[in-house]
Enzyme design. Structure first.
Site, PDB file in Angstrom:
ATOM      1  N   LYS A  37     -45.796  -4.812 -21.838  1.00 41.14           N
ATOM      2  CA  LYS A  37     -44.902  -3.692 -21.553  1.00 41.14           C
ATOM      3  C   LYS A  37     -43.761  -3.678 -22.572  1.00 41.14           C
ATOM      4  CE  LYS A  37     -41.819  -3.531 -18.012  1.00 41.14           C
ATOM      5  NZ  LYS A  37     -40.526  -3.008 -18.497  1.00 41.14           N
ATOM      6  N   ASP A  64     -43.009   1.787 -21.664  1.00 40.56           N
ATOM      7  CA  ASP A  64     -42.174   2.053 -20.484  1.00 40.56           C
ATOM      8  C   ASP A  64     -40.887   2.747 -20.923  1.00 40.56           C
ATOM      9  OD1 ASP A  64     -40.896   1.894 -17.998  1.00 40.56           O
ATOM     10  OD2 ASP A  64     -40.356  -0.212 -18.243  1.00 40.56           O
ATOM     11  N   LYS A  66     -40.058   5.933 -19.599  1.00 40.24           N
ATOM     12  CA  LYS A  66     -39.638   6.778 -18.470  1.00 40.24           C
ATOM     13  C   LYS A  66     -39.085   8.138 -18.918  1.00 40.24           C
ATOM     14  CE  LYS A  66     -38.444   2.833 -15.482  1.00 40.24           C
ATOM     15  NZ  LYS A  66     -38.409   1.714 -16.452  1.00 40.24           N
ATOM     16  N   ASP A  69     -37.291  15.085 -19.086  1.00 42.55           N
ATOM     17  CA  ASP A  69     -36.665  16.119 -19.917  1.00 42.55           C
ATOM     18  C   ASP A  69     -37.350  17.446 -19.583  1.00 42.55           C
ATOM     19  OD1 ASP A  69     -35.350  17.441 -22.161  1.00 42.55           O
ATOM     20  OD2 ASP A  69     -35.176  15.457 -23.073  1.00 42.55           O
ATOM     21  N   THR A 126     -36.041   1.355  -8.213  1.00 40.24           N
ATOM     22  CA  THR A 126     -35.793   0.397  -7.130  1.00 40.24           C
ATOM     23  C   THR A 126     -34.327  -0.035  -7.088  1.00 40.24           C
ATOM     24  OG1 THR A 126     -36.607  -1.298  -8.594  1.00 40.24           O
ATOM     25  CG2 THR A 126     -38.128  -0.527  -6.911  1.00 40.24           C
ATOM     26  N   ARG A 217     -40.218 -12.872 -16.386  1.00 39.86           N
ATOM     27  CA  ARG A 217     -39.654 -14.221 -16.337  1.00 39.86           C
ATOM     28  C   ARG A 217     -40.511 -15.282 -15.647  1.00 39.86           C
ATOM     29  NH1 ARG A 217     -34.093 -11.720 -14.480  1.00 39.86           N
ATOM     30  NH2 ARG A 217     -35.681 -10.291 -13.638  1.00 39.86           N
TER      31      ARG A 217
HETATM   32  O1  C5P Z   1     -38.770 -10.793 -15.436  1.00 41.46           O
HETATM   33  P1  C5P Z   1     -39.325  -9.896 -14.389  1.00 41.46           P
HETATM   34  O2  C5P Z   1     -40.704 -10.306 -13.905  1.00 41.46           O
HETATM   35  O3  C5P Z   1     -38.352  -9.627 -13.267  1.00 41.46           O
HETATM   36  O4  C5P Z   1     -39.539  -8.520 -15.171  1.00 41.46           O
HETATM   37  C1  C5P Z   1     -39.917  -7.361 -14.507  1.00 41.46           C
HETATM   38  C2  C5P Z   1     -39.979  -6.219 -15.463  1.00 41.46           C
HETATM   39  O5  C5P Z   1     -40.212  -5.044 -14.698  1.00 41.46           O
HETATM   40  C3  C5P Z   1     -38.702  -5.945 -16.243  1.00 41.46           C
HETATM   41  O6  C5P Z   1     -39.092  -5.389 -17.503  1.00 41.46           O
HETATM   42  C4  C5P Z   1     -37.986  -4.924 -15.421  1.00 41.46           C
HETATM   43  O7  C5P Z   1     -37.164  -4.095 -16.182  1.00 41.46           O
HETATM   44  C5  C5P Z   1     -39.152  -4.123 -14.875  1.00 41.46           C
HETATM   45  N1  C5P Z   1     -38.858  -3.412 -13.647  1.00 41.46           N
HETATM   46  C6  C5P Z   1     -38.384  -4.040 -12.511  1.00 41.46           C
HETATM   47  N2  C5P Z   1     -38.136  -3.336 -11.379  1.00 41.46           N
HETATM   48  C7  C5P Z   1     -38.366  -2.032 -11.380  1.00 41.46           C
HETATM   49  C8  C5P Z   1     -38.849  -1.377 -12.484  1.00 41.46           C
HETATM   50  C9  C5P Z   1     -39.083  -2.119 -13.618  1.00 41.46           C
HETATM   51  O8  C5P Z   1     -38.179  -5.248 -12.520  1.00 41.46           O
HETATM   52  N3  C5P Z   1     -38.182  -1.379 -10.274  1.00 41.46           N
END
Ligand code: C5P
Length: 249
Positions: A37, A64, A66, A69, A126, A217
């Site tokens: 992503k 990603d 998003k 427009d 979220t 992470r």
């Molecule tokens: O490190 P982690 O597993 O939390 O990363 C989740 C990824 O998903 C990040 O790129 C974050 O920006 C994205 N994301 C999220 N929650 C959302 C939408 C996107 O954590 N609602």
């Protein structure tokens, strides 16, 4: 589910600053996860070069950005995303039916007889709460808005949504099995939750009906990232769900 099927459901979030860091993760994880992503940070800093870098390693991209427009602008930006060869990209369902349907029509025209990228809609971020929605004049509960926007996206021909794991059952019920659900906020039982508040384990998310899991992470910050990745795959493989297997094939 085979190991490769489970692997293909993982989308690794390239949440890094530099091309060198991104290249490191792509070189380590290509073939071990299904997709990478690329979000606003990396794309704003490095542009299409970063997409090409992933593709040069043989990896697939979820762009990603998003989009939100006027319909023509989103359709034209989407055309460029498709031309870059990304497999998945997204737009905001709040941009409305015409914006979403116009984008799908453009892709179908442009890719007649060929495999086109899939388009996902973001419903309500979220990070938004009922108070956030009220500030902008929306008085409905968050979950009602999520379902409403997911249904609108489906009606417009959009392929699926990005959603919190906790919203998956509601969306599945409202939109059926022929609709992709991609979920971030996934944490293996042994992993830190970081800043994610409403989490599920990878197995729970897939059992609830998620098609793809966006994971950053829990892999990137693990002491042994490859091992963490394989442990997540083990967990996904443990899930038995007929409808999931059918939807994915
Ligand atoms: O490190 P982690 O597993 O939390 O990363 C989740 C990824 O998903 C990040 O790129 C974050 O920006 C994205 N994301 C999220 N929650 C959302 C939408 C996107 O954590 N609602």
């Amino acid at each position: 589910m085979t190991r490769d099927e489970a692997r293909s459901r993982i989308i690794f979030a390239l949440d890094v600053e530099t091309i060198a860091e991104a290249r490191h993760w792509v070189s380590v994880l290509t073939g071990r996860v299904g997709m990478f992503k690329i979000g606003k940070q990396l794309f704003t800093a490095h542009g299409p070069e970063i997409v090409r870098m992933v593709e040069n390693y043989g990896g697939e991209v979820f762009l990603d950005l998003k989009y939100h427009d006027i319909p023509n602008t989103v359709a034209m930006a989407s055309r460029e995303a498709a031309r870059l060869g990304v497999k998945l990209f997204n737009l905001h369902a709040l941009g409305g039916y015409e914006m979403m349907a116009g984008t799908v029509e453009m892709l179908d025209r442009e890719f007649t007889g060929m495999k086109r990228p899939k388009v996902l809609a973001v419903t309500i971020l979220t990070s938004s709460t009922e108070a956030t929605l009220r500030e902008v004049g929306i008085d409905l509960p968050v979950q009602e808005m999520v379902v409403r926007l997911a249904k609108l996206a489906k009606k417009a021909g959009i392929d699926g949504v990005v959603a919190s794991p906790l919203e998956v059952p509601l969306i599945r019920e409202a939109c059926g099995n022929d609709f992709l659900i991609v979920t971030p906020g996934v944490r293996p039982a042994s992993s830190s939750t970081d800043d994610q508040k409403r989490v599920m384990t990878p197995g729970e998310a897939v059992a609830a009906g998620s098609d793809y899991l966006v994971i950053g992470r829990p892999i990137a910050a693990a002491p042994d990232p490859l091992r963490a990745c394989e442990t997540i795959i083990d967990e996904i493989m443990g899930v038995q769900q007929e409808s999931v297997a059918k939807r994915y094939s």
